[in-house]
Design a protein around this motif. Structure first.
Motif, PDB file in Angstrom:
ATOM      1  N   GLU A 153      47.509  96.146 -75.404  1.00 12.51           N
ATOM      2  CA  GLU A 153      46.131  96.622 -75.351  1.00 12.51           C
ATOM      3  C   GLU A 153      45.314  95.610 -74.552  1.00 12.51           C
ATOM      4  O   GLU A 153      45.588  94.397 -74.594  1.00 12.51           O
ATOM      5  N   GLU A 154      44.307  96.087 -73.836  1.00 14.88           N
ATOM      6  CA  GLU A 154      43.588  95.203 -72.923  1.00 14.88           C
ATOM      7  C   GLU A 154      42.778  94.124 -73.633  1.00 14.88           C
ATOM      8  O   GLU A 154      42.373  93.142 -72.994  1.00 14.88           O
ATOM      9  N   ASN A 155      42.559  94.267 -74.932  1.00 16.92           N
ATOM     10  CA  ASN A 155      41.798  93.251 -75.668  1.00 16.92           C
ATOM     11  C   ASN A 155      42.706  92.397 -76.560  1.00 16.92           C
ATOM     12  O   ASN A 155      42.204  91.657 -77.410  1.00 16.92           O
ATOM     13  N   MET A 156      44.014  92.456 -76.374  1.00 15.34           N
ATOM     14  CA  MET A 156      44.913  91.725 -77.273  1.00 15.34           C
ATOM     15  C   MET A 156      44.680  90.216 -77.206  1.00 15.34           C
ATOM     16  O   MET A 156      44.524  89.559 -78.244  1.00 15.34           O
ATOM     17  N   VAL A 157      44.672  89.668 -76.012  1.00 15.63           N
ATOM     18  CA  VAL A 157      44.484  88.221 -75.894  1.00 15.63           C
ATOM     19  C   VAL A 157      43.125  87.817 -76.453  1.00 15.63           C
ATOM     20  O   VAL A 157      43.004  86.825 -77.187  1.00 15.63           O
ATOM     21  N   GLU A 158      42.095  88.592 -76.140  1.00 16.03           N
ATOM     22  CA  GLU A 158      40.751  88.275 -76.627  1.00 16.03           C
ATOM     23  C   GLU A 158      40.705  88.241 -78.150  1.00 16.03           C
ATOM     24  O   GLU A 158      40.148  87.309 -78.751  1.00 16.03           O
ATOM     25  N   GLU A 159      41.300  89.239 -78.797  1.00 20.39           N
ATOM     26  CA  GLU A 159      41.251  89.318 -80.261  1.00 20.39           C
ATOM     27  C   GLU A 159      42.066  88.199 -80.905  1.00 20.39           C
ATOM     28  O   GLU A 159      41.637  87.597 -81.900  1.00 20.39           O
ATOM     29  N   LEU A 160      43.241  87.913 -80.370  1.00 26.40           N
ATOM     30  CA  LEU A 160      44.055  86.835 -80.937  1.00 26.40           C
ATOM     31  C   LEU A 160      43.401  85.477 -80.720  1.00 26.40           C
ATOM     32  O   LEU A 160      43.411  84.611 -81.602  1.00 26.40           O
ATOM     33  N   LEU A 161      42.817  85.290 -79.550  1.00 29.42           N
ATOM     34  CA  LEU A 161      42.156  84.022 -79.256  1.00 29.42           C
ATOM     35  C   LEU A 161      40.942  83.820 -80.148  1.00 29.42           C
ATOM     36  O   LEU A 161      40.706  82.723 -80.676  1.00 29.42           O
ATOM     37  N   LYS A 162      40.177  84.875 -80.342  1.00 32.66           N
ATOM     38  CA  LYS A 162      39.008  84.798 -81.227  1.00 32.66           C
ATOM     39  C   LYS A 162      39.438  84.432 -82.652  1.00 32.66           C
ATOM     40  O   LYS A 162      38.807  83.611 -83.314  1.00 32.66           O
ATOM     41  N   ALA A 163      40.533  85.024 -83.103  1.00 29.46           N
ATOM     42  CA  ALA A 163      41.005  84.772 -84.464  1.00 29.46           C
ATOM     43  C   ALA A 163      41.540  83.356 -84.628  1.00 29.46           C
ATOM     44  O   ALA A 163      41.220  82.666 -85.606  1.00 29.46           O
ATOM     45  N   ILE A 164      42.357  82.895 -83.683  1.00 31.14           N
ATOM     46  CA  ILE A 164      42.988  81.590 -83.832  1.00 31.14           C
ATOM     47  C   ILE A 164      41.970  80.464 -83.708  1.00 31.14           C
ATOM     48  O   ILE A 164      42.056  79.447 -84.402  1.00 31.14           O
ATOM     49  N   GLU A 165      40.986  80.652 -82.824  1.00 29.85           N
ATOM     50  CA  GLU A 165      39.942  79.630 -82.688  1.00 29.85           C
ATOM     51  C   GLU A 165      38.992  79.665 -83.867  1.00 29.85           C
ATOM     52  O   GLU A 165      38.567  78.608 -84.364  1.00 29.85           O
ATOM     53  N   GLY A 166      38.663  80.863 -84.337  1.00 27.39           N
ATOM     54  CA  GLY A 166      37.742  80.977 -85.467  1.00 27.39           C
ATOM     55  C   GLY A 166      38.296  80.370 -86.736  1.00 27.39           C
ATOM     56  O   GLY A 166      37.561  79.757 -87.521  1.00 27.39           O
TER      57      GLY A 166
END
Length: 305
Positions: free
Chosen positions: A100-113
């Protein structure tokens, strides 16, 4: 461009019909500016590289490396990609799948948060007849609990749905040479150096299922035997040293012994320590009745041979 936060590593071999869709889904990521994309050509003999280059030409502003090497199998191709990576985190992608085009964004947001070591998500299993199944993953308290689950074969062990801190891929880790259960072999080591993990409860990865599952009984036997050899190579690599897999050894010995007697008894000759070690595993070490039964059958077989 912003600093590289995520190194996306994509080994490819013989995937001419699939690599285009995979690459498009990566280069169109909403978080592409945080990424570098490392494609490892593992000695392709088809048109995969040409298809990939056609896609890359449409995205000249992306940070991309294409590394060509002699064929050595998926695990070693991943290692080649890791050596070239500079991101804080790593995402391994199989070249016949897509995101999905937002996969990296969502995982990055979660791991950094969460300031976590690992972020993971759900996936779709995609079938060639057009239907799909959503595969959810339970939430785990930490990476140790997650490792306990997949090393006892109670959960799947995949690298492709996980964003992992790159520093966890330490130089001393064993990278398998056999492409069967290679994800579990690698994660068994990485997860026991990791601590915190965070789940993103969304299906963000598309795993192409039919291409891997349509195998004959003969092929299945070969794959199961290869799986046992992979784990035994891992054990042999760490043998005699403090190991991140020590606590899983009873299950691994029972698993490998069972695969050996079912599919390839010669494994006991290839790895002489297996006979001795499996005979010393107490039945009480197996929390599941299935593995307790398998351990019993292996010991009985060994006493007769």
């Amino acid at each position: 461009m912003s600093q590289v936060k995520v190194s996306v590593i994509v080994p490819f071999y013989g995937v001419e019909p699939y690599i285009g869709r995979c690459a498009e889904s990566l280069l169109r990521q909403t978080a592409w500016q945080d990424c570098e994309f490392i494609f490892v050509d593992d000695g392709c003999k088809d048109g995969s590289l040409s298809v990939l280059q056609g896609v890359l030409a449409r995205y000249p502003e992306r940070r991309v490396q294409v590394i060509r090497k002699e064929n050595g199998g998926l695990p070693q191709a991943r290692l080649t990609g890791l050596k070239a990576a500079s991101g804080i985190y790593v995402l391994h992608v199989d070249s016949d799948d897509w995101l999905e085009e937002n996969m990296v964004e969502e995982l990055l947001k979660a791991i950094e948060g969460a300031q976590a070591d690992v972020a993971y998500c759900y996936a779709y299993h995609e079938y060639e007849d057009g239907h799909r199944k959503e595969k959810k993953v339970r939430a785990y308290a930490d990476c140790q609990a997650y490792a306990d689950a997949f090393m006892c074969f109670h959960a799947g062990a995949y690298v492709w749905n996980k964003l992992i801190r790159r520093s966890l891929f330490r130089q001393e880790l064993f990278f398998p040479t056999i492409g069967m259960h290679e994800d579990m072999v690698l994660l068994a080591q990485v997860f026991l150096y990791a601590h915190t993990c965070v789940r993103v409860p969304q299906p963000l990865y598309h795993y192409r299922r039919d291409r891997r599952s349509s195998i004959s009984n003969v092929q299945k036997a070969e794959r199961d035997a290869a799986s046992a050899r992979n784990f035994l190579q891992l054990i042999a690599y760490w043998r005699g040293r403090k190991s991140p897999i020590d606590r899983f050894l009873p299950y691994l010995y029972a698993y490998c012994g069972w695969k050996a007697i079912c599919f390839s008894p010669s494994i006991f000759g290839e790895f002489p320590f297996l006979r001795e070690e499996v005979m010393q595993v107490p039945g009480s070490a197996m929390s599941s009745l299935k593995y307790r039964y398998r351990l019993f059958k292996v010991k009985r077989w060994l006493k007769k041979h």
